[in-house]
Design a protein around this motif. Structure first.
Motif, mmCIF file in Angstrom:
data_model
loop_
_atom_site.group_PDB
_atom_site.id
_atom_site.type_symbol
_atom_site.label_atom_id
_atom_site.label_comp_id
_atom_site.label_asym_id
_atom_site.label_seq_id
_atom_site.Cartn_x
_atom_site.Cartn_y
_atom_site.Cartn_z
ATOM 1 N N SER A 177 0.501 -1.115 0.029
ATOM 2 C CA SER A 177 0.176 0.040 -0.041
ATOM 3 C C SER A 177 0.304 1.146 0.336
ATOM 4 C CB SER A 177 -0.569 0.008 1.343
ATOM 5 O OG SER A 177 -0.126 -0.322 2.156
ATOM 6 N N GLU A 178 2.284 1.084 0.235
ATOM 7 C CA GLU A 178 3.114 2.528 0.475
ATOM 8 C C GLU A 178 3.813 2.331 -0.963
ATOM 9 O OE1 GLU A 178 3.369 5.156 2.871
ATOM 10 O OE2 GLU A 178 1.502 4.336 3.569
ATOM 11 N N GLY A 179 3.976 1.134 -1.572
ATOM 12 C CA GLY A 179 4.713 1.332 -2.422
ATOM 13 C C GLY A 179 5.136 -0.271 -2.680
ATOM 14 N N TRP A 180 6.695 -0.451 -3.592
ATOM 15 C CA TRP A 180 6.962 -1.962 -4.218
ATOM 16 C C TRP A 180 7.893 -2.072 -3.193
ATOM 17 C CZ3 TRP A 180 6.086 -5.277 -7.833
ATOM 18 C CH2 TRP A 180 5.019 -5.016 -8.839
ATOM 19 N N THR A 181 8.218 -3.268 -2.754
ATOM 20 C CA THR A 181 10.032 -3.969 -1.895
ATOM 21 C C THR A 181 9.824 -4.743 -1.865
ATOM 22 O OG1 THR A 181 9.669 -4.066 0.618
ATOM 23 C CG2 THR A 181 7.832 -5.242 -0.221
ATOM 24 N N GLU A 182 11.020 -5.675 -1.403
ATOM 25 C CA GLU A 182 11.857 -6.731 -1.886
ATOM 26 C C GLU A 182 12.201 -7.561 -0.690
ATOM 27 O OE1 GLU A 182 15.564 -5.466 -4.199
ATOM 28 O OE2 GLU A 182 16.604 -7.152 -3.042
ATOM 29 N N PHE A 183 11.984 -8.793 -1.185
ATOM 30 C CA PHE A 183 12.020 -9.977 0.085
ATOM 31 C C PHE A 183 13.561 -10.781 -0.337
ATOM 32 C CE2 PHE A 183 11.598 -14.446 0.921
ATOM 33 C CZ PHE A 183 11.657 -14.637 2.172
ATOM 34 N N SER A 184 14.596 -10.823 -0.037
ATOM 35 C CA SER A 184 15.295 -11.323 -0.872
ATOM 36 C C SER A 184 17.059 -11.766 -0.039
ATOM 37 C CB SER A 184 16.046 -9.801 -2.251
ATOM 38 O OG SER A 184 16.559 -8.929 -1.645
ATOM 39 N N PRO A 185 17.254 -12.446 0.524
ATOM 40 C CA PRO A 185 17.141 -12.828 1.476
ATOM 41 C C PRO A 185 18.783 -13.729 0.674
ATOM 42 C CG PRO A 185 15.576 -14.207 2.431
ATOM 43 C CD PRO A 185 15.236 -13.257 1.305
ATOM 44 N N GLN A 229 17.215 -4.764 5.330
ATOM 45 C CA GLN A 229 16.435 -6.249 5.183
ATOM 46 C C GLN A 229 16.582 -6.819 6.214
ATOM 47 O OE1 GLN A 229 15.019 -8.561 1.896
ATOM 48 N NE2 GLN A 229 16.740 -6.900 1.079
ATOM 49 N N PRO A 230 18.369 -7.492 6.523
ATOM 50 C CA PRO A 230 18.213 -8.109 7.595
ATOM 51 C C PRO A 230 18.291 -8.718 8.963
ATOM 52 C CG PRO A 230 20.961 -8.321 5.892
ATOM 53 C CD PRO A 230 18.980 -7.050 5.373
ATOM 54 N N LEU A 231 18.240 -6.151 9.561
ATOM 55 C CA LEU A 231 17.300 -6.200 10.288
ATOM 56 C C LEU A 231 16.338 -6.298 10.759
ATOM 57 C CD1 LEU A 231 20.595 -3.419 11.210
ATOM 58 C CD2 LEU A 231 20.609 -5.777 11.974
ATOM 59 N N GLY A 232 15.347 -5.933 9.927
ATOM 60 C CA GLY A 232 14.228 -5.846 9.907
ATOM 61 C C GLY A 232 13.805 -4.878 9.603
ATOM 62 N N GLY A 233 14.313 -4.116 9.005
ATOM 63 C CA GLY A 233 13.772 -2.710 8.469
ATOM 64 C C GLY A 233 14.490 -1.282 8.052
ATOM 65 N N VAL A 290 27.629 3.419 8.670
ATOM 66 C CA VAL A 290 26.859 3.395 7.464
ATOM 67 C C VAL A 290 25.519 2.505 7.407
ATOM 68 C CG1 VAL A 290 28.772 2.679 6.148
ATOM 69 C CG2 VAL A 290 29.801 3.433 7.667
ATOM 70 N N VAL A 291 25.576 2.855 5.965
ATOM 71 C CA VAL A 291 24.032 2.123 5.667
ATOM 72 C C VAL A 291 24.694 1.304 4.486
ATOM 73 C CG1 VAL A 291 22.226 1.558 4.716
ATOM 74 C CG2 VAL A 291 22.493 3.402 6.584
ATOM 75 N N SER A 292 24.602 -0.030 4.908
ATOM 76 C CA SER A 292 24.853 -0.841 3.346
ATOM 77 C C SER A 292 24.254 -1.936 2.800
ATOM 78 C CB SER A 292 26.090 -1.228 4.021
ATOM 79 O OG SER A 292 26.847 -2.483 2.656
ATOM 80 N N SER A 293 24.356 -2.045 1.702
ATOM 81 C CA SER A 293 23.321 -3.099 0.501
ATOM 82 C C SER A 293 23.958 -4.192 0.858
ATOM 83 C CB SER A 293 23.693 -2.826 -0.909
ATOM 84 O OG SER A 293 23.456 -4.180 -1.821
ATOM 85 N N ALA A 294 22.696 -5.071 0.639
ATOM 86 C CA ALA A 294 22.547 -6.860 0.700
ATOM 87 C C ALA A 294 22.360 -7.240 -0.802
ATOM 88 C CB ALA A 294 20.978 -7.618 1.607
ATOM 89 N N LEU A 295 22.878 -6.608 -1.592
ATOM 90 C CA LEU A 295 23.124 -6.760 -2.543
ATOM 91 C C LEU A 295 21.574 -6.479 -3.243
ATOM 92 C CD1 LEU A 295 25.651 -7.307 -5.164
ATOM 93 C CD2 LEU A 295 25.178 -10.358 -3.966
ATOM 94 N N ASP A 296 21.139 -5.903 -2.881
ATOM 95 C CA ASP A 296 19.453 -5.756 -2.918
ATOM 96 C C ASP A 296 19.619 -5.483 -4.915
ATOM 97 O OD1 ASP A 296 18.457 -5.497 -0.600
ATOM 98 O OD2 ASP A 296 20.490 -3.968 -0.452
ATOM 99 N N THR A 297 18.311 -5.486 -5.066
ATOM 100 C CA THR A 297 17.759 -5.207 -6.682
ATOM 101 C C THR A 297 17.797 -3.142 -6.251
ATOM 102 O OG1 THR A 297 15.347 -4.710 -6.075
ATOM 103 C CG2 THR A 297 16.593 -6.494 -7.217
ATOM 104 N N SER A 298 17.465 -2.482 -7.107
ATOM 105 C CA SER A 298 17.172 -1.411 -7.049
ATOM 106 C C SER A 298 15.578 -0.447 -6.491
ATOM 107 C CB SER A 298 16.704 -0.230 -8.547
ATOM 108 O OG SER A 298 18.152 -0.018 -9.225
ATOM 109 N N ILE A 299 14.469 -2.090 -5.676
ATOM 110 C CA ILE A 299 13.765 -1.804 -5.403
ATOM 111 C C ILE A 299 14.375 -1.533 -3.441
ATOM 112 C CG2 ILE A 299 11.784 -2.461 -4.509
ATOM 113 C CD1 ILE A 299 11.620 -1.351 -7.283
ATOM 114 N N GLY A 300 15.495 -3.218 -3.754
ATOM 115 C CA GLY A 300 15.546 -3.494 -2.262
ATOM 116 C C GLY A 300 16.146 -1.677 -1.951
ATOM 117 N N LEU A 301 17.574 -1.011 -3.495
ATOM 118 C CA LEU A 301 18.005 -0.164 -2.184
ATOM 119 C C LEU A 301 17.713 0.587 -1.891
ATOM 120 C CD1 LEU A 301 20.684 -0.592 -4.649
ATOM 121 C CD2 LEU A 301 20.733 -0.625 -2.533
ATOM 122 N N GLY A 302 16.648 0.900 -1.952
ATOM 123 C CA GLY A 302 15.600 2.457 -2.222
ATOM 124 C C GLY A 302 15.023 1.714 -0.252
ATOM 125 N N MET A 303 14.641 0.526 -0.052
ATOM 126 C CA MET A 303 14.494 0.493 1.442
ATOM 127 C C MET A 303 15.814 1.359 1.838
ATOM 128 S SD MET A 303 13.732 -2.977 3.534
ATOM 129 C CE MET A 303 13.040 -3.587 2.503
#
Length: 325
Positions: A36-44, A215-219, A235-248
């Motif tokens: 409802s707030e927009g696109w999101t990602e699940f990628s463990p 993602q790994p920390l629950g949001g 330092v905020v880092s990526s978990a090798l996300d797509t651009s959607i997960g990078l938005g998080m």
């Protein structure tokens, strides 16, 4: 919280090819969901168990269905990421990161030597120039003696910090005590995001900096709480996300009260293709703050094979069953 049937019905599973192998990965798979707030990602990562992966699903649901912390900045400075490539490949890797003033270099890759690490880091330092910042990431691949030897061998590289040189909190604390005179900060990543107690590393005085991943920390909201309680720079880092997960991740970085270091959120440059048009790649070393949405055509082009889609949907269902409530 959305019902499981809702998630399964609209989930899109994608497979993004990598420019070069990274963390042993050549294709990155992810589940994209529209909340409802927009696109999101699940990628463990595939090797993670369901209990750990459920935290990633909680982050995806939080980002997709809940209002996020307000931003205090409108752009995020990011670093280039250099995989454990041969020296000759370094210029091409750095060329994918427009305007980045910081580079993180992967070291301690299984099957590679310290000499190869030193050569790679020196090549990055030469390319970045004296004003550039160079940090390394060992992903816990060294013991204390190996880490001390490696940091000494890299003294000429003027390291900004060393990320997760050893696997355990006790090892990090011992190493930090040994190298204190060298003034090389220690950053903790796996000791935060994979720990049952993400604050243990701060209480032990085992790190100078926290690496936090949404993602790994629950949001974003939970990660902000961890940073506040730890009382350390983040330092905020990526978990090798797509651009959607990078938005998080960008949302988390934008909400941090202080941001003293460039963030590891430029990793869309590691893919040959991504789900957004254009991908969320740095321009002038910065990423804009704000949600992004996938290109429907890219979702179709990058759709995972049917057997992989079934695997991910079954995993999502198992993880959903583990969520509180």
């Amino acid at each position: 919280m959305p019902e499981l049937d809702e998630l399964l019905a609209q989930a899109r599973v994608v497979a993004l090819p990598m420019v070069t192998r990274f963390r042993g990965v050549t294709v990155r798979e992810a589940v994209l969901l529209r909340g409802s707030e927009g696109w999101t990602e699940f990628s463990p990562f595939p090797e993670y168990g369901d209990a750990e992966a459920a935290t990633w699903l909680a982050a995806a649901i939080d980002f997709g269905w809940n209002e996020q912390p307000p931003p205090v900045r409108d752009a995020i400075p990011v670093n280039a990421t250099v995989p454990a490539v041969a020296v000759g490949a370094v210029p091409a890797v750095l060329a994918r990161y427009d305007g980045c003033r910081t580079a993180k270099v992967k070291v301690a890759e299984r099957g590679q030597s310290l000499a190869e690490d030193v050569a790679r880091v020196q090549a990055v330092r030469a390319a970045m120039g004296p004003e550039g910042r160079v940090r390394i990431d060992a992903n816990g691949g060294w013991n204390v003696d190996e880490a001390e030897r490696a940091i000494h061998a890299l003294a000429d590289a003027d390291l900004e910090y060393v990320e997760q040189p050893c696997a355990t909190v006790d090892e990090l604390a011992e190493l930090r005590a040994r190298i204190r005179r060298w003034d090389v900060p220690i950053a903790a990543d796996e000791s935060v995001r994979k720990a049952t107690d993400p604050l243990a590393v701060a209480r032990a005085g085992a790190a100078d900096i926290l690496i936090v991943k949404a993602q790994p920390l629950g949001g974003a909201r939970r990660a902000l709480e961890i940073v506040a309680q730890a009382g350390l720079p983040a330092v905020v880092s990526s978990a090798l996300d797509t651009s959607i997960g990078l938005g998080m991740g960008v949302t988390l970085a934008a909400a941090l009260p202080m941001l003293d270091h460039d963030c590891g959120l430029g990793t869309a440059s590691l893919f040959t293709a991504d789900v957004t048009t254009p991908p969320l790649r740095p321009a002038g070393g910065m990423l804009p703050v704000g949600r992004v949405a996938p290109d429907p055509a890219r979702l179709d082009e990058l759709a995972a094979a049917p057997d992989r889609t079934a695997w991910w949907l079954a995993r999502l269902a198992r993880c959903y069953a583990l969520l509180p409530g």
